[in-house]
Design a protein around this motif. Structure first.
Motif, PDB file in Angstrom:
ATOM      1  N   LYS A  11       0.857  -1.197   0.000  1.00  0.00           N
ATOM      2  CA  LYS A  11       0.000   0.000   0.000  1.00  0.00           C
ATOM      3  C   LYS A  11       0.892   1.245   0.000  1.00  0.00           C
ATOM      4  O   LYS A  11       1.996   1.190  -0.534  1.00  0.00           O
ATOM      5  CB  LYS A  11      -0.984  -0.037   1.180  1.00  0.00           C
ATOM      6  CG  LYS A  11      -1.740  -1.370   1.223  1.00  0.00           C
ATOM      7  CD  LYS A  11      -2.949  -1.367   2.099  1.00  0.00           C
ATOM      8  CE  LYS A  11      -3.597  -2.751   2.051  1.00  0.00           C
ATOM      9  NZ  LYS A  11      -4.889  -2.792   2.722  1.00  0.00           N
ATOM     10  N   GLY A 210      -6.958 -10.179   3.525  1.00  0.00           N
ATOM     11  CA  GLY A 210      -7.761  -9.569   4.582  1.00  0.00           C
ATOM     12  C   GLY A 210      -7.274 -10.069   5.920  1.00  0.00           C
ATOM     13  O   GLY A 210      -7.680 -11.137   6.371  1.00  0.00           O
ATOM     14  N   MET A 212      -4.552 -11.448   6.789  1.00  0.00           N
ATOM     15  CA  MET A 212      -3.797 -12.708   6.863  1.00  0.00           C
ATOM     16  C   MET A 212      -2.530 -12.447   7.679  1.00  0.00           C
ATOM     17  O   MET A 212      -1.822 -11.465   7.456  1.00  0.00           O
ATOM     18  CB  MET A 212      -3.435 -13.239   5.475  1.00  0.00           C
ATOM     19  CG  MET A 212      -2.835 -14.652   5.540  1.00  0.00           C
ATOM     20  SD  MET A 212      -2.361 -15.307   3.931  1.00  0.00           S
ATOM     21  CE  MET A 212      -3.842 -16.209   3.479  1.00  0.00           C
TER      22      MET A 212
END
Ligand code: PGA
Length: 248
Positions: A11, A210, A212
């Motif tokens: 990100k 999500g 993990m």
């Protein structure tokens, strides 16, 4: 059997110094050949990934790509540019781009085609919000997202994508889908792919994403249709990312 892929989604995080130490940690700790491994970095750091990872078994990629080939599109990055910097992968249609940048199913499908045309493997993300799940719309929403992509691809192109199921309510929240919940959606997705081409559908890697983490990766990755992970927060720490790779 499908090979597993563990891909990090950094990100909008990192710096030259932080990335250098993260990549050095990954290179030092990686056991060769266990599964496919990639990091998806912010565009300005692709050159750094190329320099640091060339010759290693870790691939690198970007987090978005322009739908356009080239030209007057200020701020956008073309698929051919990603290829110039050695990218194997590009994330397409991440829920943060769908939510904050208004990316439609159709745009995501077009970006997928653009990446494939340039020879970069798209990691196509789909996923429902909590509200949609609670309204019983998971299959409708996620199925619609994947169908838009399928409509734009022929079977040969389908065989060159990676799909990622990322329930929006699990991203960055610490809430993970249970392995059973994730498997159910993964199986639905593979059935949609099979409707297009059953043989190809068996080969497509479908990742779960999500929250993990090292402590939940093993049971998620043990599910028959979960072929790897798209990892956000835990991909920023070498030890955590390596532990997930180890689980895969
Ligand atoms: P997370 O992010 O692992 O931090 O939940 C996953 C993603 O958004 O790809």
């Amino acid at each position: 059997m499908r090979r597993k892929l563990v891909a990090g989604n950094w990100k909008m995080n990192g710096s030259l110094a932080a990335n250098a130490s993260l990549l050095a940690g990954l290179k030092a700790g990686l056991q060769e050949g266990s599964c496919d491994v990639a990091v998806c970095a912010p565009a300005p750091y692709l050159a750094q990934c190329q320099a640091e990872l060339k010759g290693s078994s870790i691939a690198w990629g970007a987090q978005d790509v322009s739908v356009h080939e080239s030209g007057a599109y200020t701020g956008e990055v073309a698929a051919s540019m990603l290829l110039d910097f050695g990218c194997t992968y590009v994330i397409v249609g991440h829920s943060e781009r769908r939510a904050y940048h208004g990316e439609s199913n159709e745009l995501v499908a077009q970006k997928t085609v653009r990446a494939l045309a340039a020879g970069v493997t798209p990691i196509v993300c789909v996923g429902e919000t909590l509200q949609e799940r609670e309204a019983g719309q998971t299959d409708l929403v996620v199925g619609g997202q994947v169908d838009a992509v399928l409509e734009a691809l022929d079977a040969a192109q389908l065989g060159r994508i990676v799909l990622a199921y990322e329930p929006v309510w699990a991203i960055g929240t610490g809430k993970t889908a249970t392995p059973g919940m994730a498997q159910e959606v993964h199986a639905m997705l593979r059935a949609r792919l099979s409707a297009k081409d059953a043989g190809v559908a068996q080969k497509v890697q479908i990742l779960y994403g999500g929250s993990m983490k090292p402590d939940n990766a093993r049971e998620l990755l043990a599910m028959p249709d979960i072929d790897g992970g798209l990892v956000g927060g835990a991909a920023l720490k070498a030890a955590d990312f390596l532990a997930i790779i180890g689980a895969a």
